[in-house]
Design a protein around this motif. Structure first.
Motif, PDB file in Angstrom:
ATOM      1  N   LEU A 126       0.827  -1.208   0.000  1.00 49.15           N
ATOM      2  CA  LEU A 126       0.000   0.000   0.000  1.00 49.15           C
ATOM      3  C   LEU A 126       0.863   1.260   0.000  1.00 49.15           C
ATOM      4  O   LEU A 126       0.581   2.215  -0.738  1.00 49.15           O
ATOM      5  N   SER A 127       1.912   1.274   0.802  1.00 54.66           N
ATOM      6  CA  SER A 127       2.802   2.431   0.844  1.00 54.66           C
ATOM      7  C   SER A 127       3.459   2.669  -0.514  1.00 54.66           C
ATOM      8  O   SER A 127       3.572   3.807  -0.968  1.00 54.66           O
ATOM      9  N   ALA A 128       3.896   1.579  -1.145  1.00 57.45           N
ATOM     10  CA  ALA A 128       4.544   1.711  -2.451  1.00 57.45           C
ATOM     11  C   ALA A 128       3.574   2.207  -3.514  1.00 57.45           C
ATOM     12  O   ALA A 128       3.920   3.060  -4.341  1.00 57.45           O
ATOM     13  N   GLU A 132       3.074   6.600  -0.054  1.00 56.53           N
ATOM     14  CA  GLU A 132       2.917   7.076   1.320  1.00 56.53           C
ATOM     15  C   GLU A 132       3.953   6.396   2.207  1.00 56.53           C
ATOM     16  O   GLU A 132       4.233   5.210   2.036  1.00 56.53           O
ATOM     17  N   PRO A 133       4.532   7.113   3.156  1.00 58.01           N
ATOM     18  CA  PRO A 133       5.562   6.520   4.022  1.00 58.01           C
ATOM     19  C   PRO A 133       5.011   5.359   4.842  1.00 58.01           C
ATOM     20  O   PRO A 133       3.867   5.415   5.303  1.00 58.01           O
ATOM     21  N   PRO A 134       5.794   4.313   5.035  1.00 63.83           N
ATOM     22  CA  PRO A 134       5.346   3.222   5.914  1.00 63.83           C
ATOM     23  C   PRO A 134       5.417   3.661   7.372  1.00 63.83           C
ATOM     24  O   PRO A 134       6.120   4.618   7.713  1.00 63.83           O
ATOM     25  N   GLU A 135       4.692   2.962   8.217  1.00 58.34           N
ATOM     26  CA  GLU A 135       4.699   3.268   9.651  1.00 58.34           C
ATOM     27  C   GLU A 135       5.894   2.566  10.282  1.00 58.34           C
ATOM     28  O   GLU A 135       5.816   1.379  10.610  1.00 58.34           O
ATOM     29  N   ILE A 136       6.973   3.307  10.462  1.00 58.09           N
ATOM     30  CA  ILE A 136       8.227   2.692  10.908  1.00 58.09           C
ATOM     31  C   ILE A 136       8.087   2.057  12.293  1.00 58.09           C
ATOM     32  O   ILE A 136       8.461   0.901  12.500  1.00 58.09           O
ATOM     33  N   LYS A 137       7.545   2.802  13.245  1.00 60.36           N
ATOM     34  CA  LYS A 137       7.416   2.267  14.596  1.00 60.36           C
ATOM     35  C   LYS A 137       6.546   1.010  14.608  1.00 60.36           C
ATOM     36  O   LYS A 137       6.939  -0.028  15.169  1.00 60.36           O
ATOM     37  N   ASN A 138       5.372   1.090  13.974  1.00 61.57           N
ATOM     38  CA  ASN A 138       4.487  -0.076  13.929  1.00 61.57           C
ATOM     39  C   ASN A 138       5.124  -1.227  13.161  1.00 61.57           C
ATOM     40  O   ASN A 138       4.914  -2.400  13.495  1.00 61.57           O
ATOM     41  N   GLY A 139       5.893  -0.887  12.137  1.00 66.95           N
ATOM     42  CA  GLY A 139       6.557  -1.919  11.348  1.00 66.95           C
ATOM     43  C   GLY A 139       7.603  -2.672  12.146  1.00 66.95           C
ATOM     44  O   GLY A 139       7.660  -3.908  12.131  1.00 66.95           O
ATOM     45  N   PHE A 140       8.442  -1.940  12.881  1.00 67.40           N
ATOM     46  CA  PHE A 140       9.474  -2.588  13.691  1.00 67.40           C
ATOM     47  C   PHE A 140       8.849  -3.393  14.831  1.00 67.40           C
ATOM     48  O   PHE A 140       9.321  -4.490  15.172  1.00 67.40           O
ATOM     49  N   LEU A 141       7.801  -2.858  15.434  1.00 65.39           N
ATOM     50  CA  LEU A 141       7.118  -3.591  16.502  1.00 65.39           C
ATOM     51  C   LEU A 141       6.486  -4.878  15.963  1.00 65.39           C
ATOM     52  O   LEU A 141       6.533  -5.927  16.615  1.00 65.39           O
ATOM     53  N   SER A 142       5.919  -4.800  14.774  1.00 62.86           N
ATOM     54  CA  SER A 142       5.286  -5.981  14.167  1.00 62.86           C
ATOM     55  C   SER A 142       6.310  -7.067  13.880  1.00 62.86           C
ATOM     56  O   SER A 142       6.054  -8.257  14.111  1.00 62.86           O
ATOM     57  N   ALA A 143       7.481  -6.666  13.368  1.00 62.73           N
ATOM     58  CA  ALA A 143       8.542  -7.642  13.116  1.00 62.73           C
ATOM     59  C   ALA A 143       8.988  -8.294  14.426  1.00 62.73           C
ATOM     60  O   ALA A 143       9.262  -9.505  14.479  1.00 62.73           O
ATOM     61  N   THR A 144       9.043  -7.502  15.496  1.00 67.61           N
ATOM     62  CA  THR A 144       9.432  -8.040  16.803  1.00 67.61           C
ATOM     63  C   THR A 144       8.395  -9.044  17.312  1.00 67.61           C
ATOM     64  O   THR A 144       8.751 -10.116  17.823  1.00 67.61           O
ATOM     65  N   VAL A 145       7.113  -8.704  17.157  1.00 66.19           N
ATOM     66  CA  VAL A 145       6.041  -9.626  17.560  1.00 66.19           C
ATOM     67  C   VAL A 145       6.164 -10.937  16.790  1.00 66.19           C
ATOM     68  O   VAL A 145       6.025 -12.032  17.366  1.00 66.19           O
ATOM     69  N   ALA A 146       6.424 -10.837  15.498  1.00 64.50           N
ATOM     70  CA  ALA A 146       6.525 -12.041  14.665  1.00 64.50           C
ATOM     71  C   ALA A 146       7.687 -12.925  15.099  1.00 64.50           C
ATOM     72  O   ALA A 146       7.552 -14.156  15.206  1.00 64.50           O
ATOM     73  N   MET A 147       8.844 -12.328  15.349  1.00 65.77           N
ATOM     74  CA  MET A 147      10.006 -13.117  15.742  1.00 65.77           C
ATOM     75  C   MET A 147       9.806 -13.772  17.114  1.00 65.77           C
ATOM     76  O   MET A 147      10.204 -14.912  17.340  1.00 65.77           O
ATOM     77  N   ILE A 148       9.170 -13.052  18.034  1.00 74.52           N
ATOM     78  CA  ILE A 148       8.904 -13.625  19.358  1.00 74.52           C
ATOM     79  C   ILE A 148       7.889 -14.768  19.256  1.00 74.52           C
ATOM     80  O   ILE A 148       8.049 -15.824  19.865  1.00 74.52           O
TER      81      ILE A 148
END
Length: 462
Positions: A126-128, A132-148
């Motif tokens: 959607l951003s591409a 529109e800029p991606p949500e960096i904070k939400n993006g990094f948090l989501s990656a962390t949730v996935a890895m955990i």
């Protein structure tokens, strides 16, 4: 008379909306033309050099995260059961602790994400497409949730979250380095995504094609150089750190004849059925989760408990499931067990994603495809037709249909097997699967997620 007036007002409103949309597109086109004038040699060379660096960093981070996941998985990694005769009704206490702790941590992190919805590849697309800029904070948090979640045993994948992380990280670089701000946003996001896929999948060419096919969705005037550079450097880092590694352990190649072509079509058709069910299941489960009157932070505990409950019988459903791939390709599973695994994998992955025990959909699609091919192999053996590891075709067909990148799926088959014959048959199975899936489930799982949020991308509707 009143009805006519209301109809005229609706027509005027529609016309006004179309006019506004046209004006926005025209202004965007003018801005793009203006930016193209600034894409001189200095900008282009700088873009290649910076994406080489970004690709290497993204690849390093992606491999580090995967190593961390594997480290924690080793505490509870079960012996894979291939038939009901091997089942022992004993529950692993370390697995139970891992599922409990990871689900609790994932639940707490979900509260930090805006609206509690983890971000993924659909948001990057959607951003591409919207610039529109991606949500960096939400993006990094989501990656962390996935890895955990994945570290604890959630029945999800890892490639999608890493791809989204790569795109967000690339945008972070774009914001902080002046020359990179002149690059198209879609190229920045596509470069990061390609780097993550190239590093973890050992398929840099397929990763670059995937970025253009699924995320950028065109070959723009800036060219494919930055995306290719990012994929190359990430793959190079993976080679230095991990050495030569392939996902599929296949040393034989099939013959290309009428028989194998028809089998490839059959694998594609079966993969399409499974992919359609999978896409609908994954996109439906979040609706079900909203109806469950449980605090967001505790919802991941529900799929965690389910996975622990069935773990003695179906340990193959735990984690990313790639441990099962070689066993399925080698024909180690019984036919009944394979069919049950397919159905339960669809449910368990959907259950985990929908209830916040978050992760990707790529590895589960690969898992499902290999098992579909395993069903075909066992059926052929039972009919005295022989077998030829058609799991590779199922994997390509399901991946291409689920992520909406059929060309990338074929190229990845070639990179992973080095076999021209497998690649040709993959073209047949992937195309067959893609036609049915696109007709009944849309372009991809990601597009369907966006559609359910009321978002229609311009290349998929009039």
């Amino acid at each position: 008379m009143k009805e006519k007036t209301e109809s005229d007002n609706e027509n005027l409103a529609d016309a006004f909306k179309r006019g506004v949309d046209y004006s926005k597109r025209f202004r965007a086109f003018k801005e793009e033309v203006r930016e193209e004038k600034n894409w001189g040699l200095r900008v282009r060379v700088t873009a290649i050099l910076l994406t080489l660096v970004v690709g290497a960093i993204v690849g390093l981070v992606a491999l580090s995260l995967l190593s961390a996941v594997e480290f924690f998985n080793n505490f509870w990694k079960p012996k894979i059961v291939t038939d009901f005769a091997q089942v022992e009704f004993s529950w692993n206490i370390y697995l139970g602790i891992s599922l409990l702790v990871s689900a609790l941590i994932a639940g707490q992190l979900l509260k930090l994400i805006s609206d509690g919805r983890p971000r993924g590849p659909a948001d990057l697309i959607l951003s591409a497409q919207r610039n529109e800029p991606p949500e960096i904070k939400n993006g990094f948090l989501s990656a962390t949730v996935a890895m955990i979640s994945l570290s604890g045993g959630s029945s999800v994948g890892m490639f999608g979250p890493l791809m989204h992380f790569g795109g967000c990280f690339s945008y972070f670089v774009k914001k902080n380095i002046k020359l990179v701000t002149k690059l198209p946003l879609e190229v920045i996001l596509g470069s990061g995504a390609a780097a993550a896929i190239a590093a973890v999948f050992s398929a840099p060419i397929g990763a670059a094609i995937f970025a253009h096919e699924a995320i950028i969705r065109r070959f723009g005037s800036f060219g494919a150089g930055p995306v290719i550079a990012a994929a190359f450097s990430a793959h190079w880092v993976a080679l230095l750190l991990m050495g030569e590694a392939t996902l599929f352990n296949i040393t034989t190649s099939p013959e290309i004849n009428i028989r194998t072509l028809f089998i490839a079509m059959g694998v594609g058709f079966l993969s399409a059925i499974i992919s359609i069910i999978y896409i609908n299941s994954v996109t439906y489960m979040p609706k079900l989760a909203k109806r469950v009157n449980i605090p967001l932070s505790f919802k991941p505990l529900i799929p965690a408990f389910f996975l622990f409950l069935i773990s003695p019988i179906f340990p193959a459903l735990l984690g990313h499931g790639l441990w099962t791939v070689d066993l399925a390709l080698a024909g180690q599973f019984s036919l009944t067990f394979l069919i049950l695994l397919i159905l339960l994998k669809i449910f368990s992955t959907s259950f985990c994603i929908g209830f916040g025990f978050f992760g990707g959909v790529f590895a589960p699609a690969l898992f499902l495809g290999v098992l579909v091919g395993g069903v075909v192999d066992l059926t052929l053996v039972s009919l005295d037709y022989g077998s030829s590891n058609f799991g590779i075709l199922g994997a390509a067909s399901c991946i291409g249909a689920v992520i909406g990148a059929p060309l990338a799926a074929v190229v990845i088959v070639f990179e992973l097997t080095g076999s021209y014959e497998w690649s040709v048959l993959a073209m047949v199975s992937v195309v067959t699967s893609q036609q049915f899936t696109r007709a009944y489930a849309g372009r991809s799982l990601f597009d369907r997620q966006l559609s359910l949020r009321g978002i229609k991308l311009s290349d998929d509707h009039k």
